[in-house]
Design a protein around this motif. Structure first.
Motif, PDB file in Angstrom:
ATOM      1  N   THR A  55       3.970  -2.246  -7.555  1.00  0.00           N
ATOM      2  CA  THR A  55       3.072  -1.609  -7.426  1.00  0.00           C
ATOM      3  C   THR A  55       3.681  -0.103  -6.901  1.00  0.00           C
ATOM      4  O   THR A  55       4.663  -0.107  -6.102  1.00  0.00           O
ATOM      5  N   ARG A  56       2.993   0.964  -7.417  1.00  0.00           N
ATOM      6  CA  ARG A  56       3.540   2.239  -7.311  1.00  0.00           C
ATOM      7  C   ARG A  56       2.720   3.058  -6.226  1.00  0.00           C
ATOM      8  O   ARG A  56       3.235   4.114  -5.627  1.00  0.00           O
ATOM      9  N   PHE A  57       1.565   2.741  -6.149  1.00  0.00           N
ATOM     10  CA  PHE A  57       0.385   3.385  -5.135  1.00  0.00           C
ATOM     11  C   PHE A  57      -0.561   2.745  -4.597  1.00  0.00           C
ATOM     12  O   PHE A  57      -0.985   1.854  -5.133  1.00  0.00           O
ATOM     13  N   TYR A  58      -0.838   3.122  -3.357  1.00  0.00           N
ATOM     14  CA  TYR A  58      -2.060   2.531  -2.743  1.00  0.00           C
ATOM     15  C   TYR A  58      -2.961   3.725  -1.928  1.00  0.00           C
ATOM     16  O   TYR A  58      -2.284   4.717  -1.523  1.00  0.00           O
ATOM     17  N   ALA A  59      -4.135   3.813  -2.114  1.00  0.00           N
ATOM     18  CA  ALA A  59      -4.927   4.829  -1.649  1.00  0.00           C
ATOM     19  C   ALA A  59      -4.609   4.589  -0.134  1.00  0.00           C
ATOM     20  O   ALA A  59      -4.563   3.556   0.283  1.00  0.00           O
ATOM     21  N   GLY A  60      -4.912   5.679   0.519  1.00  0.00           N
ATOM     22  CA  GLY A  60      -4.447   5.592   2.018  1.00  0.00           C
ATOM     23  C   GLY A  60      -5.789   4.758   2.751  1.00  0.00           C
ATOM     24  O   GLY A  60      -5.233   4.313   3.652  1.00  0.00           O
ATOM     25  N   SER A  61      -6.735   4.805   2.362  1.00  0.00           N
ATOM     26  CA  SER A  61      -7.830   3.943   3.057  1.00  0.00           C
ATOM     27  C   SER A  61      -7.542   2.489   2.994  1.00  0.00           C
ATOM     28  O   SER A  61      -8.280   1.758   3.789  1.00  0.00           O
ATOM     29  N   VAL A  62      -6.698   2.139   1.908  1.00  0.00           N
ATOM     30  CA  VAL A  62      -6.489   0.399   1.803  1.00  0.00           C
ATOM     31  C   VAL A  62      -5.109   0.112   1.976  1.00  0.00           C
ATOM     32  O   VAL A  62      -4.506  -0.968   2.156  1.00  0.00           O
ATOM     33  N   LYS A  63      -4.202   1.129   2.434  1.00  0.00           N
ATOM     34  CA  LYS A  63      -2.780   0.835   2.736  1.00  0.00           C
ATOM     35  C   LYS A  63      -2.666  -0.135   3.758  1.00  0.00           C
ATOM     36  O   LYS A  63      -3.281   0.242   4.791  1.00  0.00           O
ATOM     37  N   GLY A  64      -1.978  -1.157   3.716  1.00  0.00           N
ATOM     38  CA  GLY A  64      -1.829  -1.967   4.886  1.00  0.00           C
ATOM     39  C   GLY A  64      -2.669  -3.322   4.795  1.00  0.00           C
ATOM     40  O   GLY A  64      -2.431  -4.119   5.616  1.00  0.00           O
ATOM     41  N   ARG A  65      -3.873  -2.955   4.179  1.00  0.00           N
ATOM     42  CA  ARG A  65      -4.838  -3.990   4.144  1.00  0.00           C
ATOM     43  C   ARG A  65      -4.800  -4.651   2.808  1.00  0.00           C
ATOM     44  O   ARG A  65      -4.894  -5.898   2.779  1.00  0.00           O
ATOM     45  N   PHE A  66      -4.840  -3.978   1.700  1.00  0.00           N
ATOM     46  CA  PHE A  66      -4.596  -4.495   0.365  1.00  0.00           C
ATOM     47  C   PHE A  66      -3.141  -4.596  -0.055  1.00  0.00           C
ATOM     48  O   PHE A  66      -2.463  -3.943  -0.030  1.00  0.00           O
ATOM     49  N   THR A  67      -3.059  -5.716  -1.011  1.00  0.00           N
ATOM     50  CA  THR A  67      -1.573  -5.915  -1.522  1.00  0.00           C
ATOM     51  C   THR A  67      -2.025  -6.043  -3.149  1.00  0.00           C
ATOM     52  O   THR A  67      -2.706  -7.273  -3.584  1.00  0.00           O
ATOM     53  N   ALA A  68      -1.374  -5.446  -3.958  1.00  0.00           N
ATOM     54  CA  ALA A  68      -1.448  -5.831  -5.388  1.00  0.00           C
ATOM     55  C   ALA A  68      -0.279  -6.537  -5.800  1.00  0.00           C
ATOM     56  O   ALA A  68       0.822  -6.282  -5.381  1.00  0.00           O
ATOM     57  N   SER A  69      -0.389  -7.334  -7.062  1.00  0.00           N
ATOM     58  CA  SER A  69       0.789  -7.851  -7.599  1.00  0.00           C
ATOM     59  C   SER A  69       0.309  -8.250  -9.040  1.00  0.00           C
ATOM     60  O   SER A  69      -0.748  -7.890  -9.337  1.00  0.00           O
ATOM     61  N   GLN A  70       1.509  -8.568  -9.817  1.00  0.00           N
ATOM     62  CA  GLN A  70       1.238  -8.779 -11.341  1.00  0.00           C
ATOM     63  C   GLN A  70       2.139 -10.021 -11.611  1.00  0.00           C
ATOM     64  O   GLN A  70       3.185 -10.183 -11.219  1.00  0.00           O
ATOM     65  N   ASP A  71       1.411 -10.868 -12.402  1.00  0.00           N
ATOM     66  CA  ASP A  71       2.080 -12.017 -13.004  1.00  0.00           C
ATOM     67  C   ASP A  71       2.393 -11.650 -14.513  1.00  0.00           C
ATOM     68  O   ASP A  71       1.589 -11.872 -15.405  1.00  0.00           O
ATOM     69  N   LYS A  72       3.520 -11.169 -14.820  1.00  0.00           N
ATOM     70  CA  LYS A  72       3.473 -10.890 -16.382  1.00  0.00           C
ATOM     71  C   LYS A  72       3.433 -12.015 -17.359  1.00  0.00           C
ATOM     72  O   LYS A  72       3.015 -11.619 -18.534  1.00  0.00           O
ATOM     73  N   ASP A  73       3.956 -13.028 -16.848  1.00  0.00           N
ATOM     74  CA  ASP A  73       3.980 -14.217 -17.619  1.00  0.00           C
ATOM     75  C   ASP A  73       2.534 -14.767 -17.915  1.00  0.00           C
ATOM     76  O   ASP A  73       2.290 -14.977 -19.097  1.00  0.00           O
ATOM     77  N   LYS A  74       1.811 -14.734 -17.143  1.00  0.00           N
ATOM     78  CA  LYS A  74       0.164 -14.696 -17.368  1.00  0.00           C
ATOM     79  C   LYS A  74      -0.474 -13.718 -17.468  1.00  0.00           C
ATOM     80  O   LYS A  74      -1.604 -13.932 -17.792  1.00  0.00           O
ATOM     81  N   ASN A  75       0.013 -12.467 -17.676  1.00  0.00           N
ATOM     82  CA  ASN A  75      -0.856 -11.477 -18.012  1.00  0.00           C
ATOM     83  C   ASN A  75      -1.925 -10.970 -16.860  1.00  0.00           C
ATOM     84  O   ASN A  75      -2.955 -10.934 -17.377  1.00  0.00           O
ATOM     85  N   MET A  76      -1.686 -11.284 -15.609  1.00  0.00           N
ATOM     86  CA  MET A  76      -2.518 -11.074 -14.613  1.00  0.00           C
ATOM     87  C   MET A  76      -2.348 -10.243 -13.738  1.00  0.00           C
ATOM     88  O   MET A  76      -1.083  -9.971 -13.358  1.00  0.00           O
ATOM     89  N   VAL A  77      -3.006  -9.400 -12.997  1.00  0.00           N
ATOM     90  CA  VAL A  77      -2.747  -8.907 -11.995  1.00  0.00           C
ATOM     91  C   VAL A  77      -3.860  -9.220 -10.825  1.00  0.00           C
ATOM     92  O   VAL A  77      -4.844  -9.838 -10.924  1.00  0.00           O
ATOM     93  N   PHE A  78      -3.389  -9.039  -9.646  1.00  0.00           N
ATOM     94  CA  PHE A  78      -4.169  -9.470  -8.354  1.00  0.00           C
ATOM     95  C   PHE A  78      -4.211  -8.395  -7.547  1.00  0.00           C
ATOM     96  O   PHE A  78      -3.534  -7.578  -7.223  1.00  0.00           O
ATOM     97  N   MET A  79      -5.175  -8.599  -6.426  1.00  0.00           N
ATOM     98  CA  MET A  79      -5.212  -7.769  -5.246  1.00  0.00           C
ATOM     99  C   MET A  79      -5.871  -8.511  -4.249  1.00  0.00           C
ATOM    100  O   MET A  79      -6.961  -8.893  -4.164  1.00  0.00           O
ATOM    101  N   ASN A  80      -4.998  -8.872  -3.117  1.00  0.00           N
ATOM    102  CA  ASN A  80      -5.400  -9.532  -2.139  1.00  0.00           C
ATOM    103  C   ASN A  80      -6.032  -8.371  -1.021  1.00  0.00           C
ATOM    104  O   ASN A  80      -5.220  -7.416  -0.680  1.00  0.00           O
ATOM    105  N   MET A  81      -7.095  -8.606  -0.656  1.00  0.00           N
ATOM    106  CA  MET A  81      -7.878  -7.593   0.261  1.00  0.00           C
ATOM    107  C   MET A  81      -8.033  -8.257   1.610  1.00  0.00           C
ATOM    108  O   MET A  81      -8.939  -9.021   1.812  1.00  0.00           O
ATOM    109  N   ASN A  82      -7.410  -7.682   2.570  1.00  0.00           N
ATOM    110  CA  ASN A  82      -7.601  -8.246   4.046  1.00  0.00           C
ATOM    111  C   ASN A  82      -8.332  -7.065   4.826  1.00  0.00           C
ATOM    112  O   ASN A  82      -8.495  -6.151   4.588  1.00  0.00           O
TER     113      ASN A  82
END
Length: 124
Positions: A55-82
C-alpha cells in the motif's frame, strides 16, 4: 480482457465497519491496484493505491481508519473500513493497471481496468 468485481458494500451506521473485496481476473499481470470512491454529486477520488502488494497511498480523509491489502495468490485486494462516517458514503470502485512505472497513479485516468462498483452507505 481484465475483469474486476467488487463486493462487500452495504449500509452501516456511523462508527461501523465494512470490508470491501475485489477479485481480478487472471488474464494479465497487474502492477497497480487502487480503490476509488464517488460520493453523490462529487467527482471520483482516490482512496488508496497498492503497488505490487504494498500500500503506497491513503487519502488523508481515511488514513488511520481504512486499511488496504492484497492477496496476490488469489488475485484479490481488500479494504477494511473502520470508524465509518456519513461522509464515507459513496460508490466504491476497484481499479487496476498493468503498466510499470515504479509507482501507481492517483488520478482515475491512470487506470485502464475498472469494476462496476459497490455501494457504501453510512448513516448518522
Amino acid at each position: 480482457q481484465v475483469s474486476l468485481v467488487e463486493s462487500g458494500g452495504g449500509s452501516v451506521q456511523a462508527g461501523g465497519s465494512l470490508r470491501l473485496s475485489c477479485v481480478v481476473s487472471r488474464d494479465v499481470n497487474v502492477n497497480c491496484m487502487a480503490w476509488f470512491r464517488q460520493a453523490p454529486g462529487k467527482e471520483r477520488e482516490v482512496v488508496t493505491t497498492i503497488y505490487h502488494g504494498e500500500t503506497r497511498f491513503y487519502a488523508g480523509s481515511v488514513k488511520g481508519r481504512f486499511t488496504a491489502s492484497q492477496d496476490k495468490d488469489k488475485n484479490m485486494v481488500f479494504m477494511n473500513m473502520n470508524s465509518l462516517k456519513p461522509e464515507d458514503t459513496g460508490m466504491y470502485y476497484c481499479a487496476a493497471d498493468s503498466r510499470e512505472f515504479g509507482t501507481c497513479g492517483r488520478n482515475e485516468n491512470y487506470y485502464k481496468f475498472w469494476g462496476q462498483g459497490t455501494q457504501v452507505t453510512v448513516s448518522s
